[in-house]
Scaffold this active site. Sequence first.
Site: not given
Length: 349
Positions: A50-51, A240, A250
């Site tokens: 997850g960014a 992201d 994403n």
Amino acid sequence: MPQQWLPPIYWDGDAVAILDQRLLPQREAVIRCTSPKQVVAAIKNMAIRGAPAVGVAGAMALALGAVLIQAADARTFKSKFARLCRQVRTARPTGRNLGWAVDRIHALVEGNRDADVPRLHELIRREADLILAEDVAGNVAIGSWGKTVIPRGAGIMTYCNAGALATADYGTAVGVIRAAFDADPGIRVFSCETRPFLQGARLTVYELMKAGIPVTLITDNSIGSLMSRGMIDVVVVGADRIAANGDTANKIGTYMAAVLACTHGIPFYVAAPRSTIDASLPDGDGIPIEQRAPKEVTHFNGRRVAPQGAAALNAAFDVTPNKYITGIITEVGILSKPFGRAIRQALKA
């Protein structure tokens, strides 16, 4: 009823503790990292993903590594620290937040010309802690803004995992769902399984159930069918990396969901902090797309499901053109079209 929650990343004394998301939901296990190399490995093998969460992990890796650098003076320290920044920055290429966090801390170090080594250690640790705290506060704000676009009793679909596990806590897209549920427990939530890593099935469903929010798991290939039957009223996903024009990278499959939402006249929102925006990229064509191992597609739970020798493509992300996006929910408000102008204003806020 909500259950006890273990955050995805936190300090455990002088070590960085990372909840191993590869083992969820079957087992909750923590990786205790005592070196930046271990944190980078956890990022690369997706123990943490997850960014925003990766950005926080990168910041904490720098704080962890800074105290391990042997340097008699600040000049030597800064040279070695710059090398560490380069190593951490390249752990995963697509998400914007990792580079943003590393650049922020590196700029802080370079900007403090008179600080000695112990003072630099202190500044780096403080900035890493601030990045974590800002992420949580920003996510709560995203949820507060986002709940305003969710109709009462709505069917909300989300893709992949943009929740507490993908951030420092609370979540972006799932943060919107949390806030919407607090305001209206009558909403219905649909989580796409998200192949091949099953972040939706393993992680989003896990954390929504932990939060006491009812959720229904759906297959990725049922999205169009559910939309055509009127079961989905709004889609909220994470991001992201967002280009200057609003094009959004994403998890692979997000583009498909956006096109289907547009076809059925369903609002499609991206929820992300401003740190995910990459103003240096005019559009999504320049976003680097991570290619992961074919084995993630050809195998399941360690067992081969495709014939021996079968080729497989495994792009981890895709880019959704801005024309399919209704709005971008940030911590300072909801950005509307034209996104270029809205993004420029948001970055100045």
